[in-house]
Design an enzyme around this catalytic site. Sequence first.
Site, PDB file in Angstrom:
ATOM      1  N   HIS A 184       0.870  -1.181   0.000  1.00 50.99           N
ATOM      2  CA  HIS A 184       0.000   0.000   0.000  1.00 50.99           C
ATOM      3  C   HIS A 184       0.903   1.226   0.000  1.00 50.99           C
ATOM      4  O   HIS A 184       1.558   1.527   0.997  1.00 50.99           O
ATOM      5  CB  HIS A 184      -0.893  -0.020   1.247  1.00 50.99           C
ATOM      6  CG  HIS A 184      -1.872   1.112   1.309  1.00 50.99           C
ATOM      7  ND1 HIS A 184      -2.887   1.275   0.396  1.00 50.99           N
ATOM      8  CD2 HIS A 184      -1.992   2.140   2.188  1.00 50.99           C
ATOM      9  CE1 HIS A 184      -3.603   2.345   0.709  1.00 50.99           C
ATOM     10  NE2 HIS A 184      -3.075   2.888   1.788  1.00 50.99           N
ATOM     11  N   ASP A 310     -11.156  -2.993  -3.922  1.00 50.32           N
ATOM     12  CA  ASP A 310     -10.793  -2.411  -2.628  1.00 50.32           C
ATOM     13  C   ASP A 310     -11.974  -2.526  -1.654  1.00 50.32           C
ATOM     14  O   ASP A 310     -12.297  -1.601  -0.921  1.00 50.32           O
ATOM     15  CB  ASP A 310     -10.350  -0.952  -2.772  1.00 50.32           C
ATOM     16  CG  ASP A 310      -9.667  -0.433  -1.498  1.00 50.32           C
ATOM     17  OD1 ASP A 310      -9.100  -1.257  -0.762  1.00 50.32           O
ATOM     18  OD2 ASP A 310      -9.706   0.778  -1.239  1.00 50.32           O
TER      19      ASP A 310
END
Length: 437
Positions: A184, A310
């Site tokens: 991330h 997501d």
Amino acid sequence: MTAERPLLFTNARLIDPASGKEERGGVLVQDGLIQDVGPYVAVATDAEVVDCGGQVLAPGLIDMRAFIGEPGAAHRETLKSAGEAAAAGGVTTIMSMPDTNPVLDDPAIIDFVMRRARDTSIVNVRPAAALTKGLKGEEMAEIGLLREAGAVAFTDGDRSVTNAQVMRRALTYARDFDALIVHHVEDPDLVGTGVMNEGEFAARLGLPGIPREAETVMLERDIRLVRLTGGRYHAAMISCADSAEIMRDAKSRGLPVTCGVSINNLALNENDIGDYRTFLKLSPPLRHEDDRQAMIEALVDGTIDVIVSDHNPQDVETKRLPFSEAENGAVGLETLLSAALRLVHSNGVPIAKLLRAMSTRPAEILGLPGGRLQRGAPADLIVFDPDAPYVLDKRQLRSLSKNTPFDEARLQGQVTATMVAGRIVFDRLNVSREANV
């Protein structure tokens, strides 16, 4: 126990994103595999026949980023409810994130999740293991043992590993196992107290902004560490034009790097936040329209490899708060395909290229056998009408949490059937055999 009869899908618009081939024809399924595919399919007389009515038949979607609450937060989402939502959205394989309770940093917990998913989920669930112990970013997890236990990738979910030495060691160690590091890319120190994209719109709303550099600085560092170590690296989600340029340059130099983008950053921009809509508080944040267009261009030219949902379920207590205090995240499994088809209808993105980013490329990156419409491939398939219009009602979502950014949105494109390993798990086509759910 008698063998299941063959199932023949006919009158379909076949799209194989692996080859780019598109044609009218059918698919014969038996024993969980595609036995034949094409305009002329030879089949025994005992086969069940399903008329697709000219709708698209393609490989099932593979979502490389979905947060599931089980174990530890089953009130947000269970493996069962996530599977039902995925099947309704055409997703046949989920890569689940490791930020559960306990964290997926132990082979025994990986084994538990895999067994639990086999027992309760109607789609494939492939767990990603923690990159660092406890997701603390301090000590590398046991990558070798976790990979043996069944982990398909290593990530700290929505947390970034800020310690460059830890990341270097992880990439070096993972290289020896041909393991994939998924990161991330967001520097928490640069994010600071920011809650949305930094710029004029944030200033007008009176909200602290997150600069694009929070993403690009972390991404630049990671690319340099990949060049140093040679480890396989995947940037989980990029969201701005500068990040696309960084990835484009890294790929041109032959580095073993890939990247994804959230469907939210492809279909929405910062203006959609409107009057402080907390369902659109996301990480990475929704960016300027110029960045959204840059993401679409990067998808079309192949710089961006995959599109992810997501999927991040949040309950009412964490979302019904002032924008600055609300948690990041939105559900997305059920709307992934419909939202992605906006790019086909409004931006002219070829549908085969879109499906490639949601099936073929994830399969290739994770080393999975799906993502192709070919003989011998797993019968993980979807049938969908790319033009079917509907208005999304969050109350009808199969996810336990309802925090969708597309509530009351007009969408175009709807899944009519989903098959996993030769079993119909979602059905609007009224396939005659009983769905094994």
